[in-house]
Scaffold this active site. Structure first.
Site, PDB file in Angstrom:
ATOM      1  N   GLY A 124       4.579   0.838  -0.333  1.00 50.98           N
ATOM      2  CA  GLY A 124       3.335   0.574   0.393  1.00 50.98           C
ATOM      3  C   GLY A 124       2.710   1.864   0.902  1.00 50.98           C
ATOM      4  O   GLY A 124       3.321   2.566   1.708  1.00 50.98           O
ATOM      5  N   VAL A 135      -1.403   2.402   6.060  1.00 50.01           N
ATOM      6  CA  VAL A 135      -1.398   3.307   7.203  1.00 50.01           C
ATOM      7  C   VAL A 135       0.038   3.662   7.598  1.00 50.01           C
ATOM      8  O   VAL A 135       0.394   4.840   7.752  1.00 50.01           O
ATOM      9  CB  VAL A 135      -2.130   2.650   8.399  1.00 50.01           C
ATOM     10  CG1 VAL A 135      -2.102   3.562   9.600  1.00 50.01           C
ATOM     11  CG2 VAL A 135      -3.565   2.306   8.018  1.00 50.01           C
ATOM     12  N   HIS A 144     -19.943  25.325  21.105  1.00 44.51           N
ATOM     13  CA  HIS A 144     -19.516  26.231  20.044  1.00 44.51           C
ATOM     14  C   HIS A 144     -18.409  27.119  20.573  1.00 44.51           C
ATOM     15  O   HIS A 144     -18.507  27.590  21.703  1.00 44.51           O
ATOM     16  CB  HIS A 144     -20.692  27.097  19.588  1.00 44.51           C
ATOM     17  CG  HIS A 144     -20.283  28.158  18.619  1.00 44.51           C
ATOM     18  ND1 HIS A 144     -20.002  27.871  17.297  1.00 44.51           N
ATOM     19  CD2 HIS A 144     -20.075  29.493  18.773  1.00 44.51           C
ATOM     20  CE1 HIS A 144     -19.662  28.986  16.675  1.00 44.51           C
ATOM     21  NE2 HIS A 144     -19.690  29.986  17.548  1.00 44.51           N
ATOM     22  N   ALA A 176       7.065  -0.839   3.707  1.00 45.06           N
ATOM     23  CA  ALA A 176       5.889  -0.816   4.601  1.00 45.06           C
ATOM     24  C   ALA A 176       4.739  -1.526   3.902  1.00 45.06           C
ATOM     25  O   ALA A 176       3.728  -0.918   3.569  1.00 45.06           O
ATOM     26  CB  ALA A 176       5.531   0.627   4.945  1.00 45.06           C
TER      27      ALA A 176
HETATM   28  P1  AMP Z   1      -0.933  -1.999   5.424  1.00 47.62           P
HETATM   29  O1  AMP Z   1      -1.421  -3.410   5.273  1.00 47.62           O
HETATM   30  O2  AMP Z   1      -1.970  -0.973   5.812  1.00 47.62           O
HETATM   31  O3  AMP Z   1       0.299  -1.889   6.263  1.00 47.62           O
HETATM   32  O4  AMP Z   1      -0.498  -1.546   3.951  1.00 47.62           O
HETATM   33  C1  AMP Z   1       0.493  -2.146   3.178  1.00 47.62           C
HETATM   34  C2  AMP Z   1       0.341  -1.589   1.765  1.00 47.62           C
HETATM   35  O5  AMP Z   1       1.432  -2.042   0.983  1.00 47.62           O
HETATM   36  C3  AMP Z   1      -0.929  -2.050   1.065  1.00 47.62           C
HETATM   37  O6  AMP Z   1      -1.597  -0.927   0.542  1.00 47.62           O
HETATM   38  C4  AMP Z   1      -0.424  -2.970  -0.046  1.00 47.62           C
HETATM   39  O7  AMP Z   1      -1.213  -2.899  -1.206  1.00 47.62           O
HETATM   40  C5  AMP Z   1       0.961  -2.394  -0.309  1.00 47.62           C
HETATM   41  N1  AMP Z   1       1.885  -3.363  -0.887  1.00 47.62           N
HETATM   42  C6  AMP Z   1       2.056  -4.658  -0.523  1.00 47.62           C
HETATM   43  N2  AMP Z   1       3.059  -5.248  -1.264  1.00 47.62           N
HETATM   44  C7  AMP Z   1       3.526  -4.264  -2.108  1.00 47.62           C
HETATM   45  C8  AMP Z   1       4.567  -4.209  -3.112  1.00 47.62           C
HETATM   46  N3  AMP Z   1       5.332  -5.275  -3.399  1.00 47.62           N
HETATM   47  N4  AMP Z   1       4.756  -3.048  -3.774  1.00 47.62           N
HETATM   48  C9  AMP Z   1       4.004  -1.937  -3.474  1.00 47.62           C
HETATM   49  N5  AMP Z   1       3.017  -1.934  -2.544  1.00 47.62           N
HETATM   50  C10 AMP Z   1       2.780  -3.064  -1.861  1.00 47.62           C
END
Ligand code: AMP
Ligand code: FAD
Length: 473
Positions: free
Chosen positions: A187, A190, A450, A275
């Site tokens: 993931g 953030v 500045h 994440a």
């Molecule tokens: P956030 O919602 O900002 O915490 O980001 C979570 C991130 O994880 C998002 O960009 C999703 O696209 C990504 N994500 C969710 N499930 C998966 C997965 N199984 N494999 C890789 N990335 C994922």
């Protein structure tokens, strides 16, 4: 006999504790319930944010940033440091101390404002009765109004079951006792980027696997492109369009299988952070037979004044729709308290600042260029690079830019997007401007000190009208 309050708040995160304090300020007798226990075994109000979210992650980001600077950036200032090393235990102890100070601070604020705090798990029954379970003790309190501020928890995925040892969620990633040689992150949102940055700066080889084909789709893609380039330079290996299909913890390491458009791949890491987002923590928030409406992802349904389907029951923060950000929940907390006290309340969801505390930092408010294109809104953009400001040069941080998007006809500022040093602080000016419906001309006419990074905001505003001074227009 149960204790009676004007307001009972379940959850003492940034949404709940703020709601409780504001209710008390407005003269309402208020109780706030939270089940969280700190590392010292004592109650730890403050929610995800103070305990395992915003604050500890920023503490580690700050420590790792200092280490990175000493190791990579001091030499150009003529400062020679021999053999800099990181003592992870001390770094973690510093982080824990900050958390303890702040959670203790919430308890003091509760006392000062006469909010009664209950440690335990709260559940809403009929007639706004809330039962509190604290170990073997059970007690019931009555609220004229109840505010559900039960927050969120990390999402887990079956292909990477979290054991908080080799495979961890964001909470476990704040507790590593040493720097992993190789770290995987699933993931690139953030949280994944922030935690990946912490451990990369401390020396881990970091691979981030992201399912989507584009990075941070909610952010302006011009800004993201700049940030991505910097992340690559720092050695954060972000792989887009990757779907994790399995993990294997049977050996000493973690085996990760993933597939992308080129086929199936394997990755071996010492630790893996999952994440992939957060989900509302609303499963048992009401007792059996109480009909609290939730959507199919578990978010509590509310109207435009945070009223749930139950009479005199409100819901705020991560447990309801909208960005999962601490300050969004806190503003909702204040709004609900003021509504309960009979006042008017409003949260401007169009101007909620977002910040990603990577380096460079990313921050924005309002619409992205991509959103405006989709909506067919005519606009002009003024962009200004930090490299053209004296302050960023003096700081040895000539990276990133500010982009101001203004309506083509009215010049009203529609969005401000920053990638660069201290974007987290600079975005405040944009939020004030947008809250007051400023035009880019308004920002252009404000005197900016500045040399400061904020001059990039001034110049970006001038650039909307192609009259920036320190760059060719
Ligand atoms: P956030 O919602 O900002 O915490 O980001 C979570 C991130 O994880 C998002 O960009 C999703 O696209 C990504 N994500 C969710 N499930 C998966 C997965 N199984 N494999 C890789 N990335 C994922
Ligand atoms: P929470 O903070 O989750 O608090 C809810 C509280 O209620 C918890 O303490 C929980 O234990 C308690 N609770 C739940 N159910 C019950 C019950 N039935 N009885 C009693 N108590 C209960 N946001 C930002 O704005 N900026 C950041 O920099 C940032 N960084 C983050 C970094 C990480 C690693 C993580 C995980 C999150 C981060 N966030 C950040 C998100 C932020 O932490 C959340 O948006 C915010 O905490 C939500 O506030 P809340 O009050 O709605 O819920």
């Amino acid at each position: 006999m149960s204790d009676k309050y004007d307001v009972v708040v379940i959850g003492a995160g940034p949404a709940g504790y703020v709601a409780a304090i504001r209710c008390a300020q407005l003269g309402l007798s208020t109780a706030c319930i939270d089940e969280r226990i700190g590392k010292d075994g004592k109650p730890a109000p403050g929610g995800t944010c103070l305990n395992v979210g915003c604050i500890p992650s920023k503490a580690l980001l700050d420590s790792s940033e200092q280490y990175y600077r000493i190791s990579h950036e001091f030499a150009s200032h003529g400062i020679r440091v021999k053999d800099a090393s990181i003592d992870v235990a001390t770094m973690m102890a510093r982080k824990d101390k900050i958390v303890k100070t702040l959670t203790g601070g919430i308890q003091q604020l509760f006392k000062a404002n006469k909010v009664t705090f209950y440690r335990g798990r709260g559940q809403l029954l009929g007639n706004n009765q809330v039962v509190i379970q604290n170990g073997d003790d059970t007690q019931t309190v009555d609220g004229g109004y109840v505010v559900l501020a039960c927050g969120s928890e990390p999402i887990d995925i079956p292909v990477a079951p979290v054991d908080q040892d080799k495979i961890v969620d964001s909470t476990g990633a704040l507790e590593f006792e040493r720097v992993p040689k190789r770290l995987g992150v699933i993931g690139a949102g953030v949280i994944g980027l922030e935690l990946g940055s912490v451990w990369r700066r401390l020396g881990a080889e970091v691979t981030v696997l992201e399912a989507l084909d584009n990075l941070l789709p909610m952010a302006d893609q011009n800004i993201v492109k700049d940030a991505h380039r910097q992340f690559k330079t720092q050695g954060l290996n972000i792989k887009l369009g990757c779907s994790v299909t399995g993990t294997d913890c049977s050996g000493k390491k973690v085996g990760v299988n993933y597939s992308d458009k080129n086929g199936d791949h394997d990755l071996e890491v010492d630790r893996l952070i999952v994440a992939v987002g957060r989900r509302p923590n609303t499963k048992d928030i009401v007792g059996k037979g109480i009909e609290l409406k939730k959507d199919d992802r578990g978010f509590i349904e509310i109207d435009n004044q945070w009223r749930t389907s139950l009479t005199n029951v409100f819901a705020i923060g991560d447990a309801v729709r909208g960005p999962m950000l601490a300050h969004k929940g806190s503003e909702e907390g204040i709004a609900v308290a003021e509504l309960i006290a009979g006042q008017h309340a409003h949260v401007n969801y169009d101007v909620i600042p977002w910040v990603i505390y990577t380096w460079p930092e990313i921050a924005w408010a309002g619409k992205t260029e991509q959103q405006l294109q989709e909506e067919g809104v005519p606009y002009r953009i003024g962009a200004f690079p930090f490299a053209a400001t004296g302050r960023a040069r003096a700081m040895e941080q000539p990276m990133g830019q500010i982009r101001i998007i203004a309506h083509q006809d009215t010049d009203t500022v529609l969005g401000v997007h920053i990638v660069g040093p201290y974007a987290s602080e600079l975005i405040a000016e944009a939020v004030v401007a947008m809250e007051f419906s400023a035009s880019s001309e308004d920002i252009a006419r404000i005197v900016h000190a500045h040399p400061t990074l904020s001059e990039a905001m001034h110049e970006a505003a001038l650039a909307v009208d192609k009259r920036a001074i320190h760059k060719a227009n």
